[in-house]
Write an enzyme that holds these catalytic residues in place. Structure first.
Site, mmCIF file in Angstrom:
data_model
loop_
_atom_site.group_PDB
_atom_site.id
_atom_site.type_symbol
_atom_site.label_atom_id
_atom_site.label_comp_id
_atom_site.label_asym_id
_atom_site.label_seq_id
_atom_site.Cartn_x
_atom_site.Cartn_y
_atom_site.Cartn_z
ATOM 1 N N GLY A 8 1.041 -1.153 -0.170
ATOM 2 C CA GLY A 8 -0.274 -0.551 0.467
ATOM 3 C C GLY A 8 0.803 1.235 -0.531
ATOM 4 O O GLY A 8 0.972 2.397 0.498
ATOM 5 N N ILE A 9 1.994 1.144 -0.243
ATOM 6 C CA ILE A 9 2.687 2.396 -0.665
ATOM 7 C C ILE A 9 2.870 3.247 -1.067
ATOM 8 O O ILE A 9 2.405 5.159 -1.240
ATOM 9 C CB ILE A 9 4.730 2.553 -0.797
ATOM 10 C CG1 ILE A 9 5.475 3.376 -0.081
ATOM 11 C CG2 ILE A 9 4.564 1.916 -2.225
ATOM 12 C CD1 ILE A 9 6.940 2.812 -0.592
ATOM 13 N N GLY A 11 -0.740 4.457 -1.263
ATOM 14 C CA GLY A 11 -1.490 5.184 -0.448
ATOM 15 C C GLY A 11 -0.970 6.323 0.113
ATOM 16 O O GLY A 11 0.077 6.987 0.269
ATOM 17 N N LEU A 57 -0.997 -9.006 -3.048
ATOM 18 C CA LEU A 57 -1.822 -9.678 -2.000
ATOM 19 C C LEU A 57 -2.915 -11.022 -2.213
ATOM 20 O O LEU A 57 -2.751 -11.255 -1.431
ATOM 21 C CB LEU A 57 -2.032 -8.474 -1.514
ATOM 22 C CG LEU A 57 -1.882 -7.443 -0.288
ATOM 23 C CD1 LEU A 57 -2.337 -6.881 0.505
ATOM 24 C CD2 LEU A 57 -0.808 -8.341 0.834
ATOM 25 N N SER A 82 -9.833 0.200 0.122
ATOM 26 C CA SER A 82 -10.493 1.601 1.909
ATOM 27 C C SER A 82 -11.649 2.370 1.815
ATOM 28 O O SER A 82 -11.928 2.707 2.528
ATOM 29 C CB SER A 82 -9.247 2.359 2.301
ATOM 30 O OG SER A 82 -8.669 2.917 1.016
ATOM 31 N N SER A 123 -8.563 -1.274 11.727
ATOM 32 C CA SER A 123 -9.799 -0.063 11.327
ATOM 33 C C SER A 123 -11.247 0.189 12.232
ATOM 34 O O SER A 123 -11.150 -0.794 12.851
ATOM 35 C CB SER A 123 -9.923 -0.198 10.043
ATOM 36 O OG SER A 123 -11.402 0.386 9.845
ATOM 37 N N GLU A 125 -13.710 -0.009 11.929
ATOM 38 C CA GLU A 125 -15.263 -0.648 11.139
ATOM 39 C C GLU A 125 -14.754 -1.863 12.002
ATOM 40 O O GLU A 125 -16.193 -2.492 11.785
ATOM 41 C CB GLU A 125 -14.359 -0.672 9.812
ATOM 42 C CG GLU A 125 -15.051 0.885 9.178
ATOM 43 C CD GLU A 125 -15.877 1.695 9.061
ATOM 44 O OE1 GLU A 125 -17.290 0.719 8.394
ATOM 45 O OE2 GLU A 125 -16.228 3.015 9.051
ATOM 46 N N TYR A 147 -16.173 -4.579 4.030
ATOM 47 C CA TYR A 147 -14.835 -3.566 4.594
ATOM 48 C C TYR A 147 -14.847 -4.823 5.842
ATOM 49 O O TYR A 147 -13.549 -4.312 6.351
ATOM 50 C CB TYR A 147 -14.631 -2.471 4.290
ATOM 51 C CG TYR A 147 -13.505 -1.567 5.108
ATOM 52 C CD1 TYR A 147 -12.559 -1.349 4.036
ATOM 53 C CD2 TYR A 147 -13.805 -1.033 6.093
ATOM 54 C CE1 TYR A 147 -11.587 -1.293 4.331
ATOM 55 C CE2 TYR A 147 -12.113 -0.601 6.852
ATOM 56 C CZ TYR A 147 -11.438 -0.536 5.621
ATOM 57 O OH TYR A 147 -10.265 0.167 6.469
ATOM 58 N N HIS A 177 -8.085 9.034 9.348
ATOM 59 C CA HIS A 177 -6.807 9.695 9.158
ATOM 60 C C HIS A 177 -7.120 10.255 8.259
ATOM 61 O O HIS A 177 -7.107 9.866 6.678
ATOM 62 C CB HIS A 177 -6.191 9.202 9.724
ATOM 63 C CG HIS A 177 -5.767 7.614 9.724
ATOM 64 N ND1 HIS A 177 -6.600 7.429 9.046
ATOM 65 C CD2 HIS A 177 -4.856 7.176 8.783
ATOM 66 C CE1 HIS A 177 -6.110 5.529 8.983
ATOM 67 N NE2 HIS A 177 -5.099 6.053 8.367
ATOM 68 N N ARG A 182 -5.221 12.538 0.905
ATOM 69 C CA ARG A 182 -6.482 11.640 0.942
ATOM 70 C C ARG A 182 -7.194 11.652 -0.228
ATOM 71 O O ARG A 182 -6.894 12.666 -1.544
ATOM 72 C CB ARG A 182 -7.704 12.369 2.245
ATOM 73 C CG ARG A 182 -8.225 11.619 2.594
ATOM 74 C CD ARG A 182 -7.816 10.091 3.355
ATOM 75 N NE ARG A 182 -8.847 9.454 4.354
ATOM 76 C CZ ARG A 182 -9.385 7.964 4.228
ATOM 77 N NH1 ARG A 182 -8.828 7.918 3.875
ATOM 78 N NH2 ARG A 182 -10.184 8.469 5.146
HETATM 79 O O1 G4F Z 1 -14.511 9.531 4.471
HETATM 80 P P1 G4F Z 1 -15.939 8.859 4.604
HETATM 81 O O2 G4F Z 1 -15.902 8.161 2.903
HETATM 82 O O3 G4F Z 1 -15.055 7.102 5.880
HETATM 83 P P2 G4F Z 1 -15.431 5.702 5.774
HETATM 84 O O4 G4F Z 1 -16.126 5.214 6.121
HETATM 85 O O5 G4F Z 1 -15.279 6.186 7.772
HETATM 86 O O6 G4F Z 1 -14.032 5.036 6.521
HETATM 87 C C1 G4F Z 1 -12.816 5.783 5.732
HETATM 88 O O7 G4F Z 1 -12.359 5.423 7.800
HETATM 89 C C2 G4F Z 1 -12.030 3.834 7.704
HETATM 90 C C3 G4F Z 1 -11.492 4.162 10.111
HETATM 91 O O8 G4F Z 1 -10.313 4.583 9.743
HETATM 92 C C4 G4F Z 1 -11.145 3.184 7.303
HETATM 93 F F1 G4F Z 1 -11.458 2.168 7.782
HETATM 94 C C5 G4F Z 1 -11.706 3.433 6.081
HETATM 95 O O9 G4F Z 1 -10.928 2.474 5.252
HETATM 96 C C6 G4F Z 1 -12.116 4.968 5.658
HETATM 97 O O10 G4F Z 1 -10.474 4.902 5.529
HETATM 98 O O11 G4F Z 1 -17.134 8.747 5.056
HETATM 99 C C7 G4F Z 1 -17.052 8.973 6.461
HETATM 100 C C8 G4F Z 1 -18.841 9.672 7.580
HETATM 101 C C9 G4F Z 1 -19.822 8.701 6.811
HETATM 102 O O12 G4F Z 1 -20.377 9.442 8.050
HETATM 103 C C10 G4F Z 1 -20.252 8.955 5.870
HETATM 104 O O13 G4F Z 1 -21.650 8.511 5.788
HETATM 105 O O14 G4F Z 1 -18.932 10.895 6.073
HETATM 106 C C11 G4F Z 1 -20.181 10.346 5.744
HETATM 107 N N1 G4F Z 1 -20.374 10.758 4.596
HETATM 108 C C12 G4F Z 1 -21.665 11.714 4.393
HETATM 109 N N2 G4F Z 1 -21.787 12.548 3.116
HETATM 110 C C13 G4F Z 1 -20.253 11.070 3.616
HETATM 111 C C14 G4F Z 1 -20.260 11.926 2.399
HETATM 112 N N3 G4F Z 1 -19.059 10.347 3.046
HETATM 113 C C15 G4F Z 1 -18.608 10.234 1.685
HETATM 114 N N4 G4F Z 1 -17.645 9.719 1.374
HETATM 115 N N5 G4F Z 1 -18.731 11.087 0.907
HETATM 116 C C16 G4F Z 1 -20.335 12.124 0.650
HETATM 117 O O15 G4F Z 1 -20.571 12.605 0.217
#
Ligand code: G4F
Length: 321
Positions: A8-9, A11, A57, A82, A123, A125, A147, A177, A182
């Site tokens: 994953g380098i 990323g 992988l 991710s 994570s 998650e 996931y 993070h 990102r």
């Molecule tokens: O930025 P997100 O897509 O991140 P999410 O799903 O929390 O996952 C990230 O963090 C996890 C924990 O470290 C990792 F395991 C995973 O790989 C990834 O890095 O969404 C964050 C929040 C969610 O609640 C989503 O419903 O934002 C809310 N959201 C609201 N509107 C949205 C949007 N998310 C996205 N991507 N796009 C939107 O328009």
């Protein structure tokens, strides 16, 4: 020279970790999957200092040969698909890379170089529908969705190899993070990039999902230090890594837009397409163990992080106009 091998380098986390390890004088070996369009965008500034190897992988043999050839002191498994919503559309692929991929790399460590210290990118998650608030290293796992389920498998396999094969293997249970590196599909970057576009007259609105969703957002550059610290301890253990503070997507919009002198209410539109069928609530970690045992603390707060990302997006877009 201490050697580190990273999956994953290319990323976000891989690029920050590679930078951090190079500064520490490590020899850094990064695995990439062969593809006609591998992007080294996040690594351009350090690419000539890295050793890039082809591997996958999904392919056990490639992992064993890399481990045999390089005999790295530290292995960081950061590769995964991710973006959470995509995993529902590709559950088998997610399981193969994000779950079985962990078993394959752990097997490669066990067979080829068991002295290596192993870090697994776990994570928040894995907690899914949370069983307690805040979550700690002992909170029961209750993942929902491909996931989280795949990450939970990787988490338990890491523990298994530690307990049964005595490998120095640990999982960092990282909460969200972020950084200017990102991907644009994640909500923080979508908002900072979207706000910068609006400010520059390149867009008129920003369509988002649930504005009341809450997350614990820290700075990726801080979190890679915690990964490294986890491999420098006497005993391998798992750690929750987070700020312990949550904010809503609405707070995020308010911070990003107001920093640019804009009122988010005039531009942000809620759109059903971006709502999640199930929203994880109360994902709040307790970083006390990482504070105490690793001496790790985040250095960048929420507002500072958002401003750093807005600054980057604004300047970057301005250059492209
Ligand atoms: O930025 P997100 O897509 O991140 P999410 O799903 O929390 O996952 C990230 O963090 C996890 C924990 O470290 C990792 F395991 C995973 O790989 C990834 O890095 O969404 C964050 C929040 C969610 O609640 C989503 O419903 O934002 C809310 N959201 C609201 N509107 C949205 C949007 N998310 C996205 N991507 N796009 C939107 O328009």
């Amino acid at each position: 020279m201490t050697k580190a091998f990273l999956t994953g380098i290319t990323g976000q986390d891989g690029s920050y970790l590679a930078e951090f390890l190079l500064e520490k004088g490590y020899d850094v070996i990064g695995m990439v999957r062969r593809s006609s369009t591998v992007s080294f965008q996040r690594l351009r500034h350090i690419q000539d200092q890295l050793e890039i190897v082809q591997g996958n992988l999904h392919d056990q043999g490639s992992l064993i040969s890399i481990l045999e050839q390089y005999q790295p002191d530290e292995v960081y498994n950061l590769a995964a698909s991710s973006f959470v919503p995509i995993s529902s559309h590709q559950p088998v692929l997610t399981g193969d890379a994000t779950a079985l991929g962990v078993a394959r790399i752990l097997e490669a460590v066990r067979l080829a170089y068991p002295q290596a210290r192993f870090y697994q990118a776990s994570s928040s998650e894995i907690f899914g529908t949370v069983q307690e608030v805040p979550q700690t290293e002992t909170t029961p796992l209750n993942p929902r969705g491909p996931y989280g389920i795949a990450k939970a498998y990787g988490h338990w396999m890491t523990k298994h190899y530690r307990q049964v094969f005595n490998i120095y293997a640990c999982s960092g249970i990282l909460y969200n993070h972020e950084s200017p590196r990102r991907g644009l599909e994640f909500v923080t970057r979508k908002v900072t990039h979207g706000a910068a576009r609006i400010k520059l007259g390149l867009a008129k609105e920003l369509r988002l999902g649930n504005l009341e969703a809450r997350r614990d957002w820290g700075y990726a550059g801080d979190y890679v230090k915690a990964m490294w610290l986890m491999l420098q301890q006497e005993q391998p253990e798992d750690f929750v890594v987070c700020t312990g503070e949550t904010h809503s997507v609405r707070d995020l919009c308010e911070s990003a837009f107001s920093y640019l002198g804009l009122d988010y209410l005039e531009y942000v539109v809620q759109d059903d397409r971006y709502f999640r069928p199930v929203e994880e609530k109360l994902l709040v970690g307790d970083p006390a163990k990482a504070h105490k045992k690793l001496g790790w603390k985040p250095t960048v707060g929420f507002k500072e992080l958002i401003q750093m990302m807005v600054d980057y997006d604004f300047e970057d877009l301005k250059r492209q106009i």
